[in-house]
Design a protein around this motif. Structure first.
Motif, PDB file in Angstrom:
ATOM      1  N   GLY A  42      59.699 -50.462 -24.931  1.00 14.01           N
ATOM      2  CA  GLY A  42      60.915 -49.737 -23.447  1.00 14.01           C
ATOM      3  C   GLY A  42      60.024 -48.402 -23.053  1.00 14.01           C
ATOM      4  N   THR A  43      60.982 -47.337 -22.577  1.00 12.90           N
ATOM      5  CA  THR A  43      60.585 -46.114 -22.333  1.00 12.90           C
ATOM      6  C   THR A  43      60.608 -45.095 -23.414  1.00 12.90           C
ATOM      7  OG1 THR A  43      62.964 -45.827 -21.317  1.00 12.90           O
ATOM      8  CG2 THR A  43      61.576 -46.400 -20.234  1.00 12.90           C
ATOM      9  N   SER A  44      60.889 -45.077 -24.506  1.00 11.48           N
ATOM     10  CA  SER A  44      60.652 -44.031 -25.269  1.00 11.48           C
ATOM     11  C   SER A  44      59.493 -44.401 -26.125  1.00 11.48           C
ATOM     12  CB  SER A  44      61.954 -44.306 -26.479  1.00 11.48           C
ATOM     13  OG  SER A  44      61.999 -45.320 -26.992  1.00 11.48           O
ATOM     14  N   TYR A  45      58.413 -45.638 -25.753  1.00 10.05           N
ATOM     15  CA  TYR A  45      57.291 -46.125 -26.856  1.00 10.05           C
ATOM     16  C   TYR A  45      56.609 -45.566 -26.215  1.00 10.05           C
ATOM     17  CZ  TYR A  45      54.430 -48.858 -29.746  1.00 10.05           C
ATOM     18  OH  TYR A  45      53.113 -48.798 -30.460  1.00 10.05           O
ATOM     19  N   LYS A  46      55.408 -44.822 -27.669  1.00  7.81           N
ATOM     20  CA  LYS A  46      54.314 -44.454 -26.796  1.00  7.81           C
ATOM     21  C   LYS A  46      52.685 -44.781 -27.561  1.00  7.81           C
ATOM     22  CE  LYS A  46      56.104 -40.812 -24.720  1.00  7.81           C
ATOM     23  NZ  LYS A  46      56.029 -41.178 -23.078  1.00  7.81           N
ATOM     24  N   LEU A  47      51.836 -45.642 -26.342  1.00  9.01           N
ATOM     25  CA  LEU A  47      50.886 -45.739 -27.384  1.00  9.01           C
ATOM     26  C   LEU A  47      49.836 -44.824 -28.247  1.00  9.01           C
ATOM     27  CD1 LEU A  47      49.915 -47.044 -24.214  1.00  9.01           C
ATOM     28  CD2 LEU A  47      50.823 -48.334 -25.869  1.00  9.01           C
ATOM     29  N   SER A  48      49.398 -44.801 -29.069  1.00  8.05           N
ATOM     30  CA  SER A  48      48.603 -44.031 -29.749  1.00  8.05           C
ATOM     31  C   SER A  48      47.486 -43.692 -28.887  1.00  8.05           C
ATOM     32  CB  SER A  48      48.181 -44.700 -30.964  1.00  8.05           C
ATOM     33  OG  SER A  48      47.472 -45.668 -30.946  1.00  8.05           O
ATOM     34  N   ASP A  49      46.108 -43.454 -29.656  1.00  5.90           N
ATOM     35  CA  ASP A  49      45.122 -42.619 -28.918  1.00  5.90           C
ATOM     36  C   ASP A  49      43.839 -44.678 -28.780  1.00  5.90           C
ATOM     37  OD1 ASP A  49      45.556 -40.216 -27.977  1.00  5.90           O
ATOM     38  OD2 ASP A  49      43.788 -39.870 -29.424  1.00  5.90           O
ATOM     39  N   LYS A  50      44.599 -45.020 -30.037  1.00  6.16           N
ATOM     40  CA  LYS A  50      43.670 -46.488 -30.131  1.00  6.16           C
ATOM     41  C   LYS A  50      43.821 -47.412 -29.364  1.00  6.16           C
ATOM     42  CE  LYS A  50      41.811 -50.222 -32.877  1.00  6.16           C
ATOM     43  NZ  LYS A  50      41.954 -50.976 -31.859  1.00  6.16           N
ATOM     44  N   GLU A  51      45.488 -47.381 -29.123  1.00  9.41           N
ATOM     45  CA  GLU A  51      46.265 -48.001 -27.782  1.00  9.41           C
ATOM     46  C   GLU A  51      45.752 -47.692 -26.597  1.00  9.41           C
ATOM     47  OE1 GLU A  51      49.776 -49.843 -29.798  1.00  9.41           O
ATOM     48  OE2 GLU A  51      49.901 -47.671 -29.234  1.00  9.41           O
ATOM     49  N   ILE A  52      45.411 -46.788 -26.080  1.00  7.78           N
ATOM     50  CA  ILE A  52      45.263 -45.704 -25.088  1.00  7.78           C
ATOM     51  C   ILE A  52      43.901 -46.989 -24.825  1.00  7.78           C
ATOM     52  CG2 ILE A  52      44.780 -43.975 -22.911  1.00  7.78           C
ATOM     53  CD1 ILE A  52      47.706 -42.848 -24.866  1.00  7.78           C
ATOM     54  N   ILE A  53      42.654 -46.420 -25.391  1.00  7.97           N
ATOM     55  CA  ILE A  53      41.426 -46.760 -25.609  1.00  7.97           C
ATOM     56  C   ILE A  53      41.665 -48.553 -25.027  1.00  7.97           C
ATOM     57  CG2 ILE A  53      39.312 -47.097 -26.870  1.00  7.97           C
ATOM     58  CD1 ILE A  53      39.719 -44.797 -28.415  1.00  7.97           C
ATOM     59  N   ASP A  54      42.917 -49.336 -25.581  1.00  6.29           N
ATOM     60  CA  ASP A  54      42.363 -50.662 -25.025  1.00  6.29           C
ATOM     61  C   ASP A  54      42.291 -50.968 -23.727  1.00  6.29           C
ATOM     62  OD1 ASP A  54      41.337 -51.271 -27.704  1.00  6.29           O
ATOM     63  OD2 ASP A  54      43.272 -51.513 -28.514  1.00  6.29           O
ATOM     64  N   VAL A  55      43.854 -50.191 -23.456  1.00  5.13           N
ATOM     65  CA  VAL A  55      43.860 -50.254 -22.047  1.00  5.13           C
ATOM     66  C   VAL A  55      42.654 -49.790 -21.011  1.00  5.13           C
ATOM     67  CG1 VAL A  55      45.181 -49.383 -20.252  1.00  5.13           C
ATOM     68  CG2 VAL A  55      46.492 -49.791 -21.978  1.00  5.13           C
ATOM     69  N   ILE A  56      42.174 -48.783 -21.390  1.00  6.15           N
ATOM     70  CA  ILE A  56      40.953 -48.127 -20.537  1.00  6.15           C
ATOM     71  C   ILE A  56      39.967 -49.432 -20.567  1.00  6.15           C
ATOM     72  CG2 ILE A  56      38.910 -46.421 -20.512  1.00  6.15           C
ATOM     73  CD1 ILE A  56      41.320 -44.579 -21.764  1.00  6.15           C
ATOM     74  N   ILE A  57      39.879 -50.174 -21.768  1.00  4.39           N
ATOM     75  CA  ILE A  57      38.400 -50.645 -22.469  1.00  4.39           C
ATOM     76  C   ILE A  57      38.946 -52.059 -21.274  1.00  4.39           C
ATOM     77  CG2 ILE A  57      37.733 -53.005 -23.388  1.00  4.39           C
ATOM     78  CD1 ILE A  57      38.236 -50.628 -25.801  1.00  4.39           C
ATOM     79  N   THR A  58      40.573 -52.269 -20.704  1.00  5.07           N
ATOM     80  CA  THR A  58      41.082 -53.688 -19.821  1.00  5.07           C
ATOM     81  C   THR A  58      40.446 -53.057 -18.454  1.00  5.07           C
ATOM     82  OG1 THR A  58      42.449 -54.363 -21.268  1.00  5.07           O
ATOM     83  CG2 THR A  58      42.888 -55.080 -19.585  1.00  5.07           C
ATOM     84  N   ALA A  59      40.969 -51.814 -18.345  1.00  8.87           N
ATOM     85  CA  ALA A  59      40.771 -51.696 -17.418  1.00  8.87           C
ATOM     86  C   ALA A  59      39.068 -51.454 -16.892  1.00  8.87           C
ATOM     87  CB  ALA A  59      41.279 -49.930 -17.047  1.00  8.87           C
ATOM     88  N   ILE A  60      38.520 -51.019 -17.245  1.00  8.80           N
ATOM     89  CA  ILE A  60      36.755 -51.002 -17.436  1.00  8.80           C
ATOM     90  C   ILE A  60      36.118 -52.411 -16.692  1.00  8.80           C
ATOM     91  CG2 ILE A  60      34.752 -50.923 -18.205  1.00  8.80           C
ATOM     92  CD1 ILE A  60      35.446 -48.334 -19.481  1.00  8.80           C
ATOM     93  N   LYS A  61      36.869 -53.290 -17.419  1.00  7.98           N
ATOM     94  CA  LYS A  61      36.390 -54.684 -17.598  1.00  7.98           C
ATOM     95  C   LYS A  61      36.766 -54.663 -15.905  1.00  7.98           C
ATOM     96  CE  LYS A  61      36.486 -56.193 -22.645  1.00  7.98           C
ATOM     97  NZ  LYS A  61      37.784 -56.971 -23.670  1.00  7.98           N
TER      98      LYS A  61
END
Length: 152
Positions: A42-61
């Motif tokens: 939900g809107t109150s959840y904040k991703l950790s830096d590690k989870e953000i890195i996973d999102v970045i890796i997906t975007a690069i792929k």
């Protein structure tokens, strides 16, 4: 400074510098992060830096896949745009491991799991990926695991 804060600051700087590609890339990334946060809790959840890195890796792929498709379709203009976006995204990942460092980690994982053949590759990858995630290209890791298991 968290990765989220760095993205906000970099976007402000890119806006001031009128760097349209960087602004759009960071906006896309922030939207992907927001979508992942909503998906996770939900809107109150904040991703950790590690989870953000996973999102970045997906975007690069995704960018690499797009580059390949655009190149096949002779759309070099779009392929160039995707390359620039991938380079910007790459800047938010931790420093990449050298091939020698990856080989050392692969050898450790093979020893830990007792892998002796290609059949054991899944066990090795499971043990190895948490250690190299975000710091090594998965394709390189995969290739080295195949090479090193085969040589044991």
């Amino acid at each position: 400074m968290s990765l989220q804060e760095q993205l906000v600051n970099d976007m402000k700087e890119a806006m001031k510098a009128r760097d349209e590609v960087k602004v759009s890339t960071i906006r896309m990334l922030r939207a992907a992060i927001k979508n992942k946060e909503i998906e996770k809790g939900g809107t109150s959840y904040k991703l950790s830096d590690k989870e953000i890195i996973d999102v970045i890796i997906t975007a690069i792929k995704q960018r690499k896949d797009s580059i390949e498709q655009f190149t096949k379709g002779n759309r070099n203009d779009l392929a160039e745009k995707e390359k620039k976006e991938a380079e910007i995204l790459q800047g938010y990942l931790p420093p990449q491991m050298s091939e020698d460092d990856i080989k050392a980690e692969v050898k450790k994982a093979i020893a830990e799991t007792g892998a002796v053949s290609q059949k054991d590759m899944g066990k090795v990858m499971k043990a190895l990926m948490p250690r190299v995630a975000g710091k090594a290209d998965g394709a390189v890791v995969n290739r080295l695991v195949k090479e090193l298991i085969g040589s044991n």
